[in-house]
Structures are given as C-alpha cells and as structure tokens.
Design a protein around this motif. Structure first.
Motif, PDB file in Angstrom:
ATOM      1  N   ALA A  23      47.592  39.857  49.381  1.00 34.03           N
ATOM      2  CA  ALA A  23      47.925  38.494  48.956  1.00 34.03           C
ATOM      3  C   ALA A  23      47.865  37.530  50.133  1.00 34.03           C
ATOM      4  O   ALA A  23      47.446  36.381  49.978  1.00 34.03           O
ATOM      5  CB  ALA A  23      49.307  38.467  48.307  1.00 34.03           C
ATOM      6  N   GLY A  24      48.245  37.982  51.309  1.00 37.29           N
ATOM      7  CA  GLY A  24      48.220  37.139  52.496  1.00 37.29           C
ATOM      8  C   GLY A  24      46.871  37.029  53.159  1.00 37.29           C
ATOM      9  O   GLY A  24      46.711  36.300  54.133  1.00 37.29           O
ATOM     10  N   SER A  25      45.873  37.726  52.630  1.00 38.94           N
ATOM     11  CA  SER A  25      44.552  37.755  53.271  1.00 38.94           C
ATOM     12  C   SER A  25      43.577  36.728  52.719  1.00 38.94           C
ATOM     13  O   SER A  25      42.444  36.660  53.171  1.00 38.94           O
ATOM     14  CB  SER A  25      43.942  39.151  53.131  1.00 38.94           C
ATOM     15  OG  SER A  25      43.554  39.367  51.779  1.00 38.94           O
ATOM     16  N   GLY A  26      43.994  35.974  51.732  1.00 41.76           N
ATOM     17  CA  GLY A  26      43.093  34.976  51.168  1.00 41.76           C
ATOM     18  C   GLY A  26      42.407  35.408  49.889  1.00 41.76           C
ATOM     19  O   GLY A  26      41.590  34.676  49.348  1.00 41.76           O
ATOM     20  N   VAL A  27      42.741  36.585  49.386  1.00 44.93           N
ATOM     21  CA  VAL A  27      42.193  37.042  48.110  1.00 44.93           C
ATOM     22  C   VAL A  27      42.743  36.139  47.010  1.00 44.93           C
ATOM     23  O   VAL A  27      43.926  35.804  47.002  1.00 44.93           O
ATOM     24  CB  VAL A  27      42.558  38.527  47.864  1.00 44.93           C
ATOM     25  CG1 VAL A  27      42.245  38.947  46.448  1.00 44.93           C
ATOM     26  CG2 VAL A  27      41.832  39.414  48.858  1.00 44.93           C
ATOM     27  N   ASP A  28      41.875  35.729  46.095  1.00 45.69           N
ATOM     28  CA  ASP A  28      42.267  34.780  45.051  1.00 45.69           C
ATOM     29  C   ASP A  28      43.173  35.377  43.984  1.00 45.69           C
ATOM     30  O   ASP A  28      44.115  34.730  43.537  1.00 45.69           O
ATOM     31  CB  ASP A  28      41.021  34.194  44.375  1.00 45.69           C
ATOM     32  CG  ASP A  28      40.154  33.444  45.370  1.00 45.69           C
ATOM     33  OD1 ASP A  28      40.634  32.455  45.950  1.00 45.69           O
ATOM     34  OD2 ASP A  28      38.993  33.857  45.578  1.00 45.69           O
ATOM     35  N   LYS A  29      42.865  36.601  43.543  1.00 49.37           N
ATOM     36  CA  LYS A  29      43.644  37.235  42.475  1.00 49.37           C
ATOM     37  C   LYS A  29      43.951  38.672  42.876  1.00 49.37           C
ATOM     38  O   LYS A  29      43.047  39.441  43.150  1.00 49.37           O
ATOM     39  CB  LYS A  29      42.881  37.225  41.155  1.00 49.37           C
ATOM     40  CG  LYS A  29      42.641  35.834  40.620  1.00 49.37           C
ATOM     41  CD  LYS A  29      42.053  35.883  39.233  1.00 49.37           C
ATOM     42  CE  LYS A  29      41.855  34.462  38.736  1.00 49.37           C
ATOM     43  NZ  LYS A  29      41.702  34.388  37.316  1.00 49.37           N
ATOM     44  N   VAL A  30      45.233  38.997  42.894  1.00 43.62           N
ATOM     45  CA  VAL A  30      45.658  40.355  43.223  1.00 43.62           C
ATOM     46  C   VAL A  30      46.210  40.984  41.953  1.00 43.62           C
ATOM     47  O   VAL A  30      47.127  40.444  41.331  1.00 43.62           O
ATOM     48  CB  VAL A  30      46.732  40.359  44.331  1.00 43.62           C
ATOM     49  CG1 VAL A  30      47.161  41.785  44.648  1.00 43.62           C
ATOM     50  CG2 VAL A  30      46.216  39.654  45.581  1.00 43.62           C
ATOM     51  N   TYR A  31      45.622  42.107  41.558  1.00 48.88           N
ATOM     52  CA  TYR A  31      46.061  42.839  40.371  1.00 48.88           C
ATOM     53  C   TYR A  31      46.771  44.092  40.868  1.00 48.88           C
ATOM     54  O   TYR A  31      46.137  45.006  41.389  1.00 48.88           O
ATOM     55  CB  TYR A  31      44.865  43.222  39.497  1.00 48.88           C
ATOM     56  CG  TYR A  31      43.994  42.045  39.122  1.00 48.88           C
ATOM     57  CD1 TYR A  31      44.284  41.271  38.007  1.00 48.88           C
ATOM     58  CD2 TYR A  31      42.876  41.715  39.883  1.00 48.88           C
ATOM     59  CE1 TYR A  31      43.479  40.186  37.652  1.00 48.88           C
ATOM     60  CE2 TYR A  31      42.072  40.638  39.541  1.00 48.88           C
ATOM     61  CZ  TYR A  31      42.371  39.883  38.434  1.00 48.88           C
ATOM     62  OH  TYR A  31      41.582  38.815  38.101  1.00 48.88           O
ATOM     63  N   VAL A  32      48.093  44.126  40.731  1.00 52.80           N
ATOM     64  CA  VAL A  32      48.886  45.266  41.181  1.00 52.80           C
ATOM     65  C   VAL A  32      49.028  46.225  40.009  1.00 52.80           C
ATOM     66  O   VAL A  32      49.438  45.834  38.918  1.00 52.80           O
ATOM     67  CB  VAL A  32      50.268  44.823  41.689  1.00 52.80           C
ATOM     68  CG1 VAL A  32      51.087  46.025  42.132  1.00 52.80           C
ATOM     69  CG2 VAL A  32      50.109  43.830  42.835  1.00 52.80           C
ATOM     70  N   VAL A  33      48.666  47.481  40.244  1.00 50.71           N
ATOM     71  CA  VAL A  33      48.714  48.497  39.191  1.00 50.71           C
ATOM     72  C   VAL A  33      49.579  49.666  39.644  1.00 50.71           C
ATOM     73  O   VAL A  33      49.809  49.857  40.834  1.00 50.71           O
ATOM     74  CB  VAL A  33      47.291  48.985  38.811  1.00 50.71           C
ATOM     75  CG1 VAL A  33      46.457  47.846  38.254  1.00 50.71           C
ATOM     76  CG2 VAL A  33      46.599  49.631  39.997  1.00 50.71           C
ATOM     77  N   ALA A  34      50.018  50.457  38.669  1.00 46.48           N
ATOM     78  CA  ALA A  34      50.889  51.601  38.958  1.00 46.48           C
ATOM     79  C   ALA A  34      50.116  52.898  39.165  1.00 46.48           C
ATOM     80  O   ALA A  34      50.656  53.849  39.715  1.00 46.48           O
ATOM     81  CB  ALA A  34      51.897  51.776  37.832  1.00 46.48           C
ATOM     82  N   GLY A  35      48.866  52.952  38.708  1.00 45.96           N
ATOM     83  CA  GLY A  35      48.111  54.195  38.829  1.00 45.96           C
ATOM     84  C   GLY A  35      46.683  54.043  38.347  1.00 45.96           C
ATOM     85  O   GLY A  35      46.250  52.939  37.978  1.00 45.96           O
ATOM     86  N   PRO A  36      45.947  55.143  38.315  1.00 47.76           N
ATOM     87  CA  PRO A  36      44.519  55.084  38.002  1.00 47.76           C
ATOM     88  C   PRO A  36      44.189  54.631  36.575  1.00 47.76           C
ATOM     89  O   PRO A  36      43.204  53.914  36.381  1.00 47.76           O
ATOM     90  CB  PRO A  36      44.026  56.508  38.252  1.00 47.76           C
ATOM     91  CG  PRO A  36      45.245  57.362  38.224  1.00 47.76           C
ATOM     92  CD  PRO A  36      46.379  56.496  38.656  1.00 47.76           C
TER      93      PRO A  36
END
Length: 96
Positions: A23-36
C-alpha cells in the motif's frame, strides 16, 4: 496500447503480511486475501472487470495456487498483465 504520458493502473493480490508495504509503494489497488482460493477468485474478478493494467501476485500465493494455474489464467486473459511479485518469503531452489 498506451499513449505517452498515460499512467499504468497497478494492482496487487497479497497476503495480509505484505499489505502495508504494498500500500505504501504506490500500488493503486491492494487486494488482501486469506489464501489461495480467495486469491484465485479475486484474480478472476480483477481480470474480468479490467480494474488494473498490471496485476502483481504475491509469490507465496503463486506457490500455493501453482504456477501452471496462474499460467492458464494468463493464457486465457492476456490483459491485464499478471506478474509474480518476488519476495524473500518463499524458499527458492538453488538452481532457479
């Protein structure tokens, strides 16, 4: 393709431990997931909606999903570009 001056929309599918760094790297959308399984669902949704131009996928998730499954998704859907985000969290074979 892309016109000069256009900015790529970058997304990342990651596990929770990478959320802050990504999130701090400049990525526009971060999708956080719990697993595969959730990662596969999110990847398919992002590809279908074309939310981003480049999708980074956490290498831990890639190892859990399987490179062949990710290659299949990339083959069926050349857009957005899907790239494995390499971290030092997954042990690599000596010859890789």
């Amino acid at each position: 393709m892309f016109k000069a001056g256009m900015r790529l929309r970058i997304g990342a599918v990651v596990l929770e431990d990478l959320e802050g760094a990504i999130a701090g790297s400049g990525v526009d959308k971060v999708y956080v997931v719990a697993g595969p399984q959730e990662a596969l669902r999110v990847i398919e949704e992002v590809v279908k909606r074309r939310d981003v131009d480049l999708l980074l996928v956490d290498d831990v998730l890639v190892s859990q999903i399987g490179k062949s499954k990710l290659a299949e998704i990339k083959y069926r859907n050349p857009f957005p570009a899907i790239v494995e985000l390499e971290t030092n969290r997954v042990p690599r074979p000596v010859n890789s």
